[in-house]
Design a protein around this motif. Structure first.
Motif, PDB file in Angstrom:
ATOM      1  N   ALA A 119      -5.891  -5.629  14.148  1.00 52.22           N
ATOM      2  CA  ALA A 119      -6.351  -4.506  14.965  1.00 52.22           C
ATOM      3  C   ALA A 119      -6.149  -4.791  16.451  1.00 52.22           C
ATOM      4  CB  ALA A 119      -7.819  -4.221  14.673  1.00 52.22           C
ATOM      5  N   LEU A 120      -6.464  -6.006  16.873  1.00 51.13           N
ATOM      6  CA  LEU A 120      -6.351  -6.352  18.296  1.00 51.13           C
ATOM      7  C   LEU A 120      -4.892  -6.411  18.751  1.00 51.13           C
ATOM      8  CD1 LEU A 120      -9.108  -9.106  18.564  1.00 51.13           C
ATOM      9  CD2 LEU A 120      -9.221  -6.753  19.407  1.00 51.13           C
ATOM     10  N   ALA A 121      -3.972  -6.677  17.834  1.00 55.04           N
ATOM     11  CA  ALA A 121      -2.545  -6.745  18.195  1.00 55.04           C
ATOM     12  C   ALA A 121      -1.873  -5.376  18.166  1.00 55.04           C
ATOM     13  CB  ALA A 121      -1.817  -7.694  17.238  1.00 55.04           C
ATOM     14  N   LEU A 122      -2.573  -4.351  17.722  1.00 57.96           N
ATOM     15  CA  LEU A 122      -1.977  -3.016  17.597  1.00 57.96           C
ATOM     16  C   LEU A 122      -1.638  -2.436  18.963  1.00 57.96           C
ATOM     17  CD1 LEU A 122      -1.324  -0.888  15.406  1.00 57.96           C
ATOM     18  CD2 LEU A 122      -3.590   0.101  15.855  1.00 57.96           C
ATOM     19  N   ARG A 123      -0.433  -1.871  19.073  1.00 56.48           N
ATOM     20  CA  ARG A 123       0.029  -1.246  20.307  1.00 56.48           C
ATOM     21  C   ARG A 123       0.379   0.220  20.050  1.00 56.48           C
ATOM     22  NH1 ARG A 123       4.934  -5.305  21.235  1.00 56.48           N
ATOM     23  NH2 ARG A 123       5.391  -4.227  19.283  1.00 56.48           N
ATOM     24  N   PHE A 124       0.494   0.990  21.126  1.00 52.83           N
ATOM     25  CA  PHE A 124       0.806   2.407  20.973  1.00 52.83           C
ATOM     26  C   PHE A 124       2.156   2.598  20.292  1.00 52.83           C
ATOM     27  CE2 PHE A 124       2.658   6.383  22.763  1.00 52.83           C
ATOM     28  CZ  PHE A 124       1.770   7.274  22.168  1.00 52.83           C
ATOM     29  N   GLU A 125       3.120   1.733  20.618  1.00 56.16           N
ATOM     30  CA  GLU A 125       4.441   1.862  20.012  1.00 56.16           C
ATOM     31  C   GLU A 125       4.462   1.460  18.540  1.00 56.16           C
ATOM     32  OE1 GLU A 125       4.712  -1.682  22.963  1.00 56.16           O
ATOM     33  OE2 GLU A 125       3.667   0.246  22.798  1.00 56.16           O
ATOM     34  N   ASP A 126       3.350   0.940  18.042  1.00 58.78           N
ATOM     35  CA  ASP A 126       3.253   0.584  16.625  1.00 58.78           C
ATOM     36  C   ASP A 126       2.800   1.755  15.759  1.00 58.78           C
ATOM     37  OD1 ASP A 126       3.959  -2.048  17.228  1.00 58.78           O
ATOM     38  OD2 ASP A 126       1.882  -2.658  17.530  1.00 58.78           O
ATOM     39  N   LEU A 127       2.608   2.901  16.370  1.00 60.60           N
ATOM     40  CA  LEU A 127       2.192   4.091  15.633  1.00 60.60           C
ATOM     41  C   LEU A 127       3.411   4.918  15.242  1.00 60.60           C
ATOM     42  CD1 LEU A 127      -0.835   5.307  17.815  1.00 60.60           C
ATOM     43  CD2 LEU A 127      -0.810   3.559  16.010  1.00 60.60           C
ATOM     44  N   ASP A 128       3.472   5.273  13.972  1.00 65.92           N
ATOM     45  CA  ASP A 128       4.511   6.175  13.485  1.00 65.92           C
ATOM     46  C   ASP A 128       3.810   7.433  12.975  1.00 65.92           C
ATOM     47  OD1 ASP A 128       6.458   7.598  12.170  1.00 65.92           O
ATOM     48  OD2 ASP A 128       7.250   5.910  11.031  1.00 65.92           O
ATOM     49  N   PRO A 129       3.543   8.406  13.865  1.00 61.16           N
ATOM     50  CA  PRO A 129       2.762   9.585  13.456  1.00 61.16           C
ATOM     51  C   PRO A 129       3.471  10.456  12.431  1.00 61.16           C
ATOM     52  CG  PRO A 129       3.627   9.849  15.683  1.00 61.16           C
ATOM     53  CD  PRO A 129       3.905   8.434  15.289  1.00 61.16           C
ATOM     54  N   GLY A 130       4.805  10.454  12.429  1.00 60.81           N
ATOM     55  CA  GLY A 130       5.527  11.281  11.477  1.00 60.81           C
ATOM     56  C   GLY A 130       5.256  10.888  10.034  1.00 60.81           C
ATOM     57  N   GLN A 131       5.160   9.597   9.786  1.00 61.08           N
ATOM     58  CA  GLN A 131       4.900   9.113   8.434  1.00 61.08           C
ATOM     59  C   GLN A 131       3.479   8.564   8.268  1.00 61.08           C
ATOM     60  OE1 GLN A 131       8.464   7.348   6.242  1.00 61.08           O
ATOM     61  NE2 GLN A 131       8.846   6.634   8.319  1.00 61.08           N
ATOM     62  N   CYS A 132       2.670   8.686   9.320  1.00 62.62           N
ATOM     63  CA  CYS A 132       1.295   8.171   9.296  1.00 62.62           C
ATOM     64  C   CYS A 132       1.267   6.704   8.887  1.00 62.62           C
ATOM     65  CB  CYS A 132       0.413   9.008   8.372  1.00 62.62           C
ATOM     66  SG  CYS A 132      -0.098  10.572   9.115  1.00 62.62           S
ATOM     67  N   LEU A 133       2.011   5.887   9.638  1.00 64.35           N
ATOM     68  CA  LEU A 133       2.073   4.450   9.420  1.00 64.35           C
ATOM     69  C   LEU A 133       1.738   3.719  10.709  1.00 64.35           C
ATOM     70  CD1 LEU A 133       5.445   4.178   7.440  1.00 64.35           C
ATOM     71  CD2 LEU A 133       3.149   4.026   6.469  1.00 64.35           C
ATOM     72  N   ILE A 134       1.122   2.556  10.584  1.00 63.82           N
ATOM     73  CA  ILE A 134       0.927   1.686  11.735  1.00 63.82           C
ATOM     74  C   ILE A 134       1.485   0.305  11.399  1.00 63.82           C
ATOM     75  CG2 ILE A 134      -1.115   2.930  12.517  1.00 63.82           C
ATOM     76  CD1 ILE A 134      -2.830   0.616  11.442  1.00 63.82           C
ATOM     77  N   LEU A 135       2.003  -0.377  12.409  1.00 66.08           N
ATOM     78  CA  LEU A 135       2.570  -1.703  12.216  1.00 66.08           C
ATOM     79  C   LEU A 135       1.495  -2.742  12.510  1.00 66.08           C
ATOM     80  CD1 LEU A 135       5.116  -3.361  11.592  1.00 66.08           C
ATOM     81  CD2 LEU A 135       5.588  -3.375  14.059  1.00 66.08           C
ATOM     82  N   LEU A 136       1.158  -3.532  11.507  1.00 66.51           N
ATOM     83  CA  LEU A 136       0.129  -4.560  11.648  1.00 66.51           C
ATOM     84  C   LEU A 136       0.779  -5.928  11.766  1.00 66.51           C
ATOM     85  CD1 LEU A 136      -2.499  -3.374   8.998  1.00 66.51           C
ATOM     86  CD2 LEU A 136      -2.688  -3.216  11.501  1.00 66.51           C
ATOM     87  N   ARG A 137       0.336  -6.700  12.760  1.00 68.67           N
ATOM     88  CA  ARG A 137       0.772  -8.096  12.926  1.00 68.67           C
ATOM     89  C   ARG A 137      -0.450  -8.965  12.659  1.00 68.67           C
ATOM     90  NH1 ARG A 137       2.655  -5.020  16.939  1.00 68.67           N
ATOM     91  NH2 ARG A 137       4.907  -4.846  17.235  1.00 68.67           N
ATOM     92  N   GLU A 138      -0.371  -9.780  11.629  1.00 69.72           N
ATOM     93  CA  GLU A 138      -1.538 -10.551  11.238  1.00 69.72           C
ATOM     94  C   GLU A 138      -1.200 -12.028  11.128  1.00 69.72           C
ATOM     95  OE1 GLU A 138      -4.552  -7.551   9.173  1.00 69.72           O
ATOM     96  OE2 GLU A 138      -2.948  -8.151   7.813  1.00 69.72           O
ATOM     97  N   LYS A 139      -2.121 -12.791  10.556  1.00 69.73           N
ATOM     98  CA  LYS A 139      -1.976 -14.244  10.560  1.00 69.73           C
ATOM     99  C   LYS A 139      -0.721 -14.674   9.810  1.00 69.73           C
ATOM    100  CE  LYS A 139      -4.809 -15.305   6.480  1.00 69.73           C
ATOM    101  NZ  LYS A 139      -5.989 -16.056   5.985  1.00 69.73           N
TER     102      LYS A 139
END
Length: 281
Positions: A119-139
């Motif tokens: 959640a803390l690594a999430l950026r605005f450019e990680d949002l894909d509103p067309g497909q309702c996806l978010i890019l998560l960067r985790e451990k």
């Protein structure tokens, strides 16, 4: 290194691990210093592995590999009941200095089962509103596209525009003044919830319990393969179970299907999925 020297080094590492274990700060959720001892042994193994790589000692002279880590105890975390999740959200929405932020955090973690780092690594450019996806960067430097509901996507976009992340880039989740939040926001949130809900404080409920809550809900209704993919667990080839998961790996549309059932909202990747009205983790 002679055998007697190696044995003494093994004993020294064991003694140091026990000392570290006995000196940890005692907290309510402490587990006898096991984690501290485990980290100490891991650090010693790292040091001696470098010594082996640099040919200062041989692998057979590595004393750290002869010291076993403490056995990990089963986690006390578990999924919250639906009534408990509702109480947590109610308190977050009606208390504190930024209920909008707090309820967004809870919904993000409940829908995606992501970790705090994701959640803390999430950026605005990680949002894909067309497909309702978010890019998560985790451990472990893992990245994954995770479906979210149209409602959550809309709130994430609004949050980014209102608090400056859309214009300036960088971390999406921010305070009203535009400062990126840190893990301290989570700590304060759960402390406040615990002041209103004694069971939260007593059981040391944290954000990771939301991950357990969602994944348990998904596993019970959609099976292990989809719950595993929903969690973002990577494939492993160690052992029969790890090999089997190569063949039962779930696809993104199946994750979206589970999300649609959980939230009661249709999703672009699963447009024909009947939703369970009144669903929820």
């Amino acid at each position: 290194m002679g055998q007697s020297q190696n044995s003494r080094a093994v004993d020294k590492i064991k003694q140091l691990a026990e000392y570290v274990r006995s000196q940890v700060v005692r907290r309510r959720n402490a587990r006898g210093g096991r984690s501290a001892a485990e980290h100490l042994i891991a650090a010693m193994r790292c040091v001696y592995n470098h010594a082996v790589d640099d040919e200062l000692i041989t692998e057979t002279d590595n004393p750290a590999r002869r010291v076993a880590k403490p056995r990990r105890l089963p986690s006390t975390r578990r999924g919250l009941p639906e009534s408990g999740l509702e109480e947590v959200n109610r308190v977050a929405a009606s208390t504190g200095n930024d209920p909008t932020l707090d309820t967004l955090l809870l919904r993000l973690h409940t829908e995606t089962a992501c970790r705090r780092g994701g959640a803390l690594a999430l950026r605005f450019e990680d949002l894909d509103p067309g497909q309702c996806l978010i890019l998560l960067r985790e451990k472990g430097d893992t990245t994954r596209w995770q479906p979210v509901s149209p409602t959550l996507m809309r709130h994430l976009q609004d949050h980014a525009h209102q608090r400056g992340a859309a214009a300036s880039g960088g971390q999406l989740l921010r305070y009203r003044d535009g400062r990126p939040i840190t893990t301290r926001r989570y700590d304060h949130l759960w402390k406040r919830i615990g002041q209103h809900l004694p069971w939260v404080a007593t059981q040391q409920i944290s954000t990771h319990w939301l991950r357990h809550t969602t994944l348990k809900w998904v596993e019970r209704r959609f099976g292990y393969a989809i719950a595993r993919a929903y969690a973002g667990h990577t494939d492993s080839t160690s052992g029969d179970a790890g090999t089997t998961t190569t063949y039962i790996r779930a696809d993104l549309d199946e994750i979206a299907n589970a999300l649609a059932a959980m939230t009661g909202e249709s999703h672009p990747l699963a447009p024909n999925t009947p939703v369970m009205q009144g669903g929820g983790a």
